[in-house]
Design a protein around this motif. Structure first.
Motif, mmCIF file in Angstrom:
data_model
loop_
_atom_site.group_PDB
_atom_site.id
_atom_site.type_symbol
_atom_site.label_atom_id
_atom_site.label_comp_id
_atom_site.label_asym_id
_atom_site.label_seq_id
_atom_site.Cartn_x
_atom_site.Cartn_y
_atom_site.Cartn_z
ATOM 1 N N ILE A 1 0.266 23.574 -9.443
ATOM 2 C CA ILE A 1 0.956 23.958 -8.227
ATOM 3 C C ILE A 1 0.071 23.635 -7.032
ATOM 4 C CG2 ILE A 1 0.077 26.332 -8.296
ATOM 5 C CD1 ILE A 1 2.778 27.229 -7.152
ATOM 6 N N ALA A 2 0.687 23.129 -5.956
ATOM 7 C CA ALA A 2 -0.032 22.935 -4.704
ATOM 8 C C ALA A 2 -0.084 24.293 -4.012
ATOM 9 C CB ALA A 2 0.669 21.902 -3.841
ATOM 10 N N ALA A 3 -1.238 24.940 -4.086
ATOM 11 C CA ALA A 3 -1.328 26.337 -3.665
ATOM 12 C C ALA A 3 -1.348 26.490 -2.151
ATOM 13 C CB ALA A 3 -2.575 26.981 -4.286
ATOM 14 N N ASP A 4 -2.249 25.764 -1.476
ATOM 15 C CA ASP A 4 -2.420 25.907 -0.033
ATOM 16 C C ASP A 4 -3.355 24.806 0.443
ATOM 17 O OD1 ASP A 4 -4.969 26.688 -0.871
ATOM 18 O OD2 ASP A 4 -4.574 28.815 -0.603
ATOM 19 N N THR A 5 -3.792 24.889 1.703
ATOM 20 C CA THR A 5 -4.800 23.962 2.209
ATOM 21 C C THR A 5 -6.018 24.745 2.672
ATOM 22 O OG1 THR A 5 -3.862 24.026 4.429
ATOM 23 C CG2 THR A 5 -3.080 22.283 2.968
ATOM 24 N N SER B 1 -13.170 18.414 6.551
ATOM 25 C CA SER B 1 -11.809 17.928 6.349
ATOM 26 C C SER B 1 -10.895 19.029 5.834
ATOM 27 C CB SER B 1 -11.814 16.766 5.359
ATOM 28 O OG SER B 1 -12.244 17.210 4.083
ATOM 29 N N THR B 2 -9.594 18.745 5.899
ATOM 30 C CA THR B 2 -8.577 19.634 5.340
ATOM 31 C C THR B 2 -7.995 18.987 4.092
ATOM 32 O OG1 THR B 2 -8.012 20.521 7.514
ATOM 33 C CG2 THR B 2 -6.368 20.776 5.766
ATOM 34 N N MET B 3 -7.899 19.764 3.014
ATOM 35 C CA MET B 3 -7.413 19.224 1.753
ATOM 36 C C MET B 3 -6.451 20.213 1.103
ATOM 37 S SD MET B 3 -11.042 17.747 0.216
ATOM 38 C CE MET B 3 -10.290 16.843 -1.119
ATOM 39 N N SER C 1 0.846 -1.193 0.000
ATOM 40 C CA SER C 1 0.000 0.000 0.000
ATOM 41 C C SER C 1 0.877 1.237 0.000
ATOM 42 C CB SER C 1 -0.942 0.020 1.212
ATOM 43 O OG SER C 1 -0.237 0.262 2.402
ATOM 44 N N VAL C 2 0.406 2.255 -0.719
ATOM 45 C CA VAL C 2 1.066 3.559 -0.753
ATOM 46 C C VAL C 2 -0.011 4.605 -0.531
ATOM 47 C CG1 VAL C 2 2.422 5.187 -2.103
ATOM 48 C CG2 VAL C 2 2.794 2.725 -2.385
ATOM 49 N N SER C 3 0.182 5.496 0.428
ATOM 50 C CA SER C 3 -0.854 6.485 0.727
ATOM 51 C C SER C 3 -0.246 7.870 0.897
ATOM 52 C CB SER C 3 -1.627 6.091 1.988
ATOM 53 O OG SER C 3 -0.764 6.029 3.115
ATOM 54 N N TRP C 4 -0.952 8.863 0.355
ATOM 55 C CA TRP C 4 -0.625 10.269 0.541
ATOM 56 C C TRP C 4 -1.786 10.906 1.300
ATOM 57 C CZ3 TRP C 4 0.694 7.668 -3.896
ATOM 58 C CH2 TRP C 4 2.005 7.819 -4.391
ATOM 59 N N ALA C 5 -1.510 11.509 2.449
ATOM 60 C CA ALA C 5 -2.581 12.140 3.232
ATOM 61 C C ALA C 5 -3.108 13.397 2.551
ATOM 62 C CB ALA C 5 -2.079 12.472 4.633
ATOM 63 N N LEU C 6 -2.207 14.220 1.981
ATOM 64 C CA LEU C 6 -2.592 15.439 1.254
ATOM 65 C C LEU C 6 -3.464 16.350 2.115
ATOM 66 C CD1 LEU C 6 -3.325 13.590 -2.077
ATOM 67 C CD2 LEU C 6 -1.467 15.228 -1.753
ATOM 68 N N ASP C 7 -3.068 16.478 3.379
ATOM 69 C CA ASP C 7 -3.825 17.331 4.297
ATOM 70 C C ASP C 7 -2.974 18.484 4.824
ATOM 71 O OD1 ASP C 7 -2.097 15.887 5.864
ATOM 72 O OD2 ASP C 7 -3.628 15.098 7.223
ATOM 73 N N ALA C 8 -1.805 18.689 4.230
ATOM 74 C CA ALA C 8 -0.947 19.784 4.654
ATOM 75 C C ALA C 8 -0.030 20.174 3.501
ATOM 76 C CB ALA C 8 -0.115 19.381 5.871
ATOM 77 N N LYS D 1 -7.328 14.451 -1.280
ATOM 78 C CA LYS D 1 -6.809 13.955 -0.006
ATOM 79 C C LYS D 1 -6.927 12.435 0.031
ATOM 80 C CE LYS D 1 -10.929 13.948 2.952
ATOM 81 N NZ LYS D 1 -11.488 14.309 4.271
ATOM 82 N N ASN D 2 -6.168 11.837 0.925
ATOM 83 C CA ASN D 2 -6.243 10.407 1.230
ATOM 84 C C ASN D 2 -6.167 9.529 -0.015
ATOM 85 O OD1 ASN D 2 -6.509 11.146 3.894
ATOM 86 N ND2 ASN D 2 -8.740 10.861 3.952
ATOM 87 N N LEU D 3 -5.162 9.782 -0.847
ATOM 88 C CA LEU D 3 -4.992 8.929 -2.028
ATOM 89 C C LEU D 3 -4.279 7.658 -1.609
ATOM 90 C CD1 LEU D 3 -4.469 9.819 -5.614
ATOM 91 C CD2 LEU D 3 -3.021 8.018 -4.675
ATOM 92 N N LEU D 4 -4.862 6.518 -1.972
ATOM 93 C CA LEU D 4 -4.357 5.204 -1.557
ATOM 94 C C LEU D 4 -4.291 4.275 -2.760
ATOM 95 C CD1 LEU D 4 -3.644 3.056 0.651
ATOM 96 C CD2 LEU D 4 -6.123 2.678 0.874
ATOM 97 N N ILE D 5 -3.139 3.644 -2.945
ATOM 98 C CA ILE D 5 -2.964 2.614 -3.963
ATOM 99 C C ILE D 5 -2.621 1.321 -3.246
ATOM 100 C CG2 ILE D 5 -1.684 1.891 -6.009
ATOM 101 C CD1 ILE D 5 -1.048 4.835 -6.533
#
Length: 614
Positions: free
Chosen positions: A426-430, A438-440, A397-404, A564-568
């Protein structure tokens, strides 16, 4: 009893292997492309074109690509170059472009970028736009010349109309003539909102294609006029309700795509192109005639679709019964599934989708059948699958929280590696003001690493703008994916759209669209749970790309796609861990010069369409 039994095609590794058949390669844009039936109602017309050819002699290799123009399909390593690698002497290539060439209101994007650079303005990263009388023609000539150089037969196909009604006709721009409103560069000056008389075809892509066909002595199939007449026959309301996707003036749903494929086959037949192998049936027809499910996993359900059609049927009313064998369940409404289904027709016309759930408990090569009966008509549709077991693998499993922000490295479990990269984003902000609290991370269109306006008038993905999540299999183990999941949302807009595509290696080959979403509701997260059957060869990399676009008539900034919460997830298997039964029919997938190949146990190689490669 009259028996119309479909020919059982030789199926292997998810592709038919023909020894003497002619292949019709179809290249173009999203109006032709194949789609995952479980994620969108969009259907490309070339998905159904093969139903009108005798499968013993002709097969269709549909290579239509969402968002493609003559330039980007030609220059993309995964597209025209890979199509040429699949072509053999005597094949045909149907060439349909214009929808995305029309970006920038008829300006060629490279000329426009030179103008922007000269005036100190940011250049465009979307390189699709061409000018009808210059670069559009130039790329069409390249396709024609390179097709002929390989001993194959080019056919220029005018693009299908857009559903741009104006009373009892289709507007000029719906027929790909931008003469009512276009832009041009003249003596170093940008001129916008230009127009020319209806008799002036200088901004008409279809007219330009016809001129190239005459110049090169290439068959020209006027599908633009044919689809215009079809739309007018149905009228705007019925076109909207029956032929097109909801809220979409460009992309067809199942009935529209099927009718256009029928028109295309008729026009090819009328032009004498493979005419002896084309049949326009008036009896009941099942599309596809043989359903290959490809590689599946035990215990993982997959969904497919079968289309039953009939025109000019006798009697005028009737009933159709469909029966499925052991591993299949079917439905006419995509809600209630059983081993049998019933449908009726009236007015001598049948149009019925059969939704199929397939679930296998045993590994190996599996064979099932769908039996369609109506009066004296009987059709058998063979269904095949190569089923792999997930037993005995090592969990991954590989996961990115993407919450910050900055985005944290992924959490990895198992013997794989993973990366996240951005292209023209570009990852602008959260933000934390979503409806679920949730925070994304918010992602925005970018040029040279800085936030830039979303372009105006986009209706499809831009292949150079994406968020890329990559997972690489260990050098000695194959990775079998069991799931891809994430949460998506838009922020500050309800006109954000996206595709999720998968592809292999740096050149992003063997592309599949596994998810589509149009017009996210602002700040409302959507759970995306996907179960694609994807095997990643040892040492190779699979990319999962989110490709967003902002569907608005004007340029906009401050509009975001959020993740957010991308999971493979998956299982890794060593080559020695694969049992002999699996090796006998599964073989392995490898990459050679950016092309995905199938390697059989005896060393024989086939490309992704089943052609033998030396």
């Amino acid at each position: 009893m009259k028996k119309l039994t479909s020919l059982f095609l030789a199926l292997m590794l998810g592709n038919a292997l023909f020894t003497n058949a002619i292949t019709v390669h179809t290249i173009g844009d999203s109006t032709m492309a194949d789609y995952d039936e479980s994620t969108t109602d969009k259907r490309g017309w070339c998905t159904y074109l093969g139903a009108f050819f005798d499968p013993a002699f002709v097969r269709v290799n549909n290579r239509g690509k969402s968002g493609a123009s003559t330039r980007t399909f030609y220059e993309g390593a995964a597209y025209w170059a890979s199509v040429k690698s699949q072509m053999q002497t005597g094949d045909y290539v149907l060439i349909q472009f214009a929808h995305n060439d029309e970006n920038n209101n008829g300006l060629d994007v490279l000329e426009y970028n030179a103008y922007l650079t000269e005036h100190g303005q940011p250049t465009l990263t979307d390189l699709r736009g061409t000018c009808p009388n210059t670069t559009y023609k130039a790329f069409l000539r390249l396709y024609v010349d390179e097709t002929r150089a390989l001993g194959c037969n080019p056919v220029l196909v005018a693009p299908i109309c857009r559903k741009y009604f104006n009373g009892n006709t289709i507007r000029r721009n719906g027929q790909h003539d931008l003469g009512d409103k276009f832009s041009k560069l003249e003596n170093g000056t940008l001129l916008e909102n230009q127009s020319v008389a209806a008799s002036d075809h200088s901004m008409d892509y279809v007219f330009a294609m016809r001129e190239v066909a005459t110049e090169k002595n290439v068959p020209f199939i006027d599908l633009t006029t044919a689809t215009r007449d079809l739309y007018l026959q149905y009228g705007e309301q019925q076109c909207t309700e029956l032929l097109f996707c909801q809220g979409d003036n460009t992309h067809t749903a199942t009935l529209g795509a099927n009718l256009i494929a029928r028109l295309g086959a008729q026009l090819l037949q009328n032009a004498g192109i493979l005419a002896e192998h084309i049949s326009i049936p008036t009896s009941i027809t099942a599309t596809p005639a043989a359903l290959n499910l490809g590689e599946l996993y035990t215990g993982v359900q997959v969904s497919k679709e079968l289309l039953l059609t009939g025109f000019g049927l006798s009697p005028e009313t009737g009933n159709v019964s469909v029966t499925a064998t052991t591993n299949l369940m079917i439905s006419t409404d995509n809600e209630t599934f059983a081993s049998t289904a019933q449908a009726s027709y009236a007015g001598s016309t049948l149009f019925q989708r059969i939704y199929i759930h397939a679930l296998y408990s045993e590994e190996g090569e599996q064979h099932d059948t769908l039996v369609i009966t109506s009066g004296n008509t009987l059709i058998e549709v063979p269904v095949t699958a190569s089923v792999l077991s997930l037993d005995g693998g090592s969990p991954v499993s590989v996961s990115w929280a993407l919450d910050a922000k900055p985005v944290a490295d992924p959490v990895i479990e198992g013997p794989v590696s993973a990366t996240l990269t951005l292209s023209n984003m570009i990852a602008a902000d959260t933000k934390n003001d979503f409806t679920d609290g949730s925070t994304m991370v918010r992602f925005h269109n970018a040029v040279d690493g800085a936030k830039a306006n979303w372009p105006a008038g986009e209706i499809d993905e831009n292949a150079t703008r994406y968020i890329d999540f990559a997972i690489t299999a260990p050098t000695t183990m194959e990775l079998r994916l069991t799931g891809i999941s994430m949460v998506l949302a838009s922020h500050s807009t309800s006109t954000m759209c996206c595709h999720i595509n998968t592809g292999f290696g740096e050149e992003f080959t063997d592309v599949q669209t596994i998810y589509e979403r149009k017009n996210f509701t602002n700040k409302t997260p959507v759970a995306v749970i996907l179960t694609p059957v994807l095997s990643v060869p040892a040492g190779q990399t699979l990319h999962v790309r989110i490709l967003p676009w902002h569907e608005d008539a004007a340029e906009k900034s401050g509009k975001y796609i959020c993740v957010k919460n991308l999971l493979i997830e998956g299982q890794c298997f060593s080559e020695t861990g694969l049992n002999n039964t699996q090796q006998d029919f599964t073989s392995r997938k490898i990459l050679r010069n950016g092309q995905l190949l199938i390697l059989l146990p005896d060393g024989t190689r086939f490309d992704a369409t089943g052609r033998k490669v030396e």
